[in-house]
Design a protein around this motif. Structure first.
Motif, PDB file in Angstrom:
ATOM      1  N   LEU A   1      -3.975  -5.676   5.585  1.00 35.87           N
ATOM      2  CA  LEU A   1      -3.401  -6.258   4.322  1.00 35.87           C
ATOM      3  C   LEU A   1      -3.466  -7.893   4.791  1.00 35.87           C
ATOM      4  CD1 LEU A   1      -2.420  -5.622   1.687  1.00 35.87           C
ATOM      5  CD2 LEU A   1      -0.121  -5.584   2.505  1.00 35.87           C
TER       6      LEU A   1
ATOM      7  N   PRO B   1       0.895  -1.099   0.024  1.00 37.71           N
ATOM      8  CA  PRO B   1      -0.125   0.176  -0.053  1.00 37.71           C
ATOM      9  C   PRO B   1       0.721   1.060  -0.002  1.00 37.71           C
ATOM     10  CG  PRO B   1       0.062  -0.838   2.264  1.00 37.71           C
ATOM     11  CD  PRO B   1       0.915  -1.877   1.431  1.00 37.71           C
ATOM     12  N   THR B   2       0.170   2.502  -0.035  1.00 36.13           N
ATOM     13  CA  THR B   2       0.842   3.514  -0.089  1.00 36.13           C
ATOM     14  C   THR B   2       0.825   4.065   1.278  1.00 36.13           C
ATOM     15  OG1 THR B   2      -1.252   4.886  -0.430  1.00 36.13           O
ATOM     16  CG2 THR B   2       0.208   4.207  -2.368  1.00 36.13           C
ATOM     17  N   HIS B   3       0.421   3.760   2.321  1.00 37.68           N
ATOM     18  CA  HIS B   3       0.467   4.074   3.811  1.00 37.68           C
ATOM     19  C   HIS B   3       0.308   3.008   4.783  1.00 37.68           C
ATOM     20  CE1 HIS B   3      -3.678   4.432   1.954  1.00 37.68           C
ATOM     21  NE2 HIS B   3      -4.122   3.519   2.971  1.00 37.68           N
TER      22      HIS B   3
ATOM     23  N   ALA C   1      -5.429   1.980   6.918  1.00 34.49           N
ATOM     24  CA  ALA C   1      -6.172   1.278   5.655  1.00 34.49           C
ATOM     25  C   ALA C   1      -6.543  -0.103   6.143  1.00 34.49           C
ATOM     26  CB  ALA C   1      -4.889   1.424   4.502  1.00 34.49           C
TER      27      ALA C   1
ATOM     28  N   THR D   1      -0.107  -0.058   7.368  1.00 36.25           N
ATOM     29  CA  THR D   1      -1.137  -0.976   7.153  1.00 36.25           C
ATOM     30  C   THR D   1      -0.813  -2.069   7.961  1.00 36.25           C
ATOM     31  OG1 THR D   1      -1.623  -0.332   4.682  1.00 36.25           O
ATOM     32  CG2 THR D   1      -2.704  -2.366   5.674  1.00 36.25           C
TER      33      THR D   1
END
Length: 423
Positions: A144, A99-101, A141, A103
């Motif tokens: 995952l 992800p981009t942030h 987020a 998690t």
């Protein structure tokens, strides 16, 4: 964007994996052909830069292992994206896109780590058990989710090893050749699975290789003497010798001497079981020497599930077959008998032909239940001699490390909780 950094995390559960967690990170234990660390590295496609573990492992060095650091030391990688992954988690399949942030990472609804974006702080929960974990810092987020499993103890590695081993040896990678039929006079092969050979493998006449249940792989410079029966799935590491007997469902590290009946075992390496005796459903550390006719039980007389004693109390394994767990540098005298589920702490020296307790504290010396402290100077002398017999020198750094784990082992032994009932 910078490439991610992989950090392995030894949670408090992993730090209680007696007898192995005293002398090595759990990530350096074998499951099938490979260490847990290698499995995690291969999954993410990133080499591990450090293991976040307890202070007494700070000077652990073995093969290509990364350094063991305290959680506070991991801040040096704050500018990088980081994957922090539980050392006893075993991911499978393909990794998900990162992800981009920041998690959380989960396997089957269990927290196994975090992906942290550059600049985000380390989670305070790194020192917690899985059941105590809370939210991840930084922007959140959805979790995952990763396929795989989380190992609850060394008995689970033992129980799952043959399944992983069969998959590992289906195609073991570069540097292996298959044994061609008839290429080794006097060597018999039965079964449909391959026999993989490293460089310089010697197979004497009278060797039987049984691949009906899985492949057999013999590392570089392995020598298998006559009247040996090897049943897959089976892996014997480089420069080992099989001296006779029946070996099955075995994963053994480098420079072992193996003989007798060995079944469903993991042997980390540099072990000497050069005589007859039964070793079944067991896990054996490095630099272990088993005297002639040392044998373990791996099934209770009432066919019940096996409980394993630990310094923190009994643990229910849920398994019917559990043998013994022998820490690094354990030695047994001739005729030693080990009960079902026995745990022998690192550096212990057992002799006298009397069955020891099911839980032997680390660095114990003696016969049966009459155990005293194995003096540090005497232990180091024995370790130095044993290692020299495999061409390995115990240098000052190695001796200093063993002294640190001796101190920690005796501290743990003083505070351990004895089993409350006999098995």
């Amino acid at each position: 964007m910078k490439a991610p950094v992989l950090l392995l995390w030894e949670d408090t559960h992993a730090q209680r994996w007696a007898p192995f967690s005293l002398t090595r990170p759990v990530s350096e234990l074998l499951l099938g052909q490979h260490s847990l660390r290698k499995r995690i590295q291969d999954f993410w496609g990133v080499d591990c830069v450090a293991t976040l573990g307890p202070d007494h492992l700070a000077d652990f060095r073995e093969d290509d292992s990364p350094p063991v650091l305290g959680v506070q030391d991991a801040a040096r990688w704050d500018a990088f994206p980081r994957i922090i992954f539980l050392s006893r988690g075993v991911p499978s399949g393909s990794p998900p896109p990162l992800p981009t942030h920041s998690t959380p990472l989960e396997i089957a609804d269990e927290r196994v780590g975090w992906y942290l974006a550059p600049g985000d702080p380390l989670p305070s929960q790194l020192t917690a058990t899985l059941g105590e974990l809370a939210a991840t810092p930084g922007k959140q987020a959805a979790t995952l989710r990763i396929t795989g499993e989380v190992m609850d103890g060394p008995w689970r590695l033992m129980a799952r090893s043959s399944e992983y081993l069969a998959r590992d040896l289906a195609v073991p990678g570069a540097g292996w050749t298959t044994l061609e039929p008839g290429s080794r006079p006097g060597v018999s092969v039965i079964g449909p699975h391959p026999v993989w050979l490293g460089h310089g493998v010697e197979l004497d006449p009278g060797v039987l290789l049984d691949t009906r249940k899985g492949p057999v792989a013999l590392g570089d410079s392995v020598w298998v003497k006559g009247l040996s029966r090897l049943e897959g799935p089976l892996f014997v590491g480089p420069e080992s010798q099989v001296l006779g007997g029946s070996l099955s469902a075995l994963s053994a590290g480098p420079q072992c001497r193996l003989q007798g009946e060995i079944s469903h075992c993991i042997i980390l390496g540099y072990a000497n079981k050069a005589h007859d005796g039964h070793l079944g459903h067991a896990m054996v550390g490095r630099w272990v020497n088993l005297g002639a006719f040392t044998s373990n039980s791996d099934l209770k007389n009432n066919y019940g599930a096996v409980r394993v004693p630990t310094p923190h109390g009994w643990v229910e394994t849920g398994l019917l077959k559990v043998g013994c767990f022998l820490g690094d540098h354990v030695r047994t005298g001739i005729g030693t008998l080990l009960n079902t589920g026995t745990v022998v702490g690192a550096g212990s020296n057992l002799f006298g032909g009397v069955m020891p307790p099911t839980l032997v504290p680390p660095f114990s010396w003696g016969s049966g239940a009459d155990l005293v402290e194995f003096r540090l100077d005497a232990f180091l002398d024995v370790a130095r001699t044993a290692m020299s017999r495999r061409g390995v020198t115990l240098d000052p750094a190695g001796a200093s490390y063993l002294q640190a784990v001796w101190n920690e082992g005796r501290r743990q032994a003083a505070g351990s909780v004895p089993p409350q009932s006999a098995e």
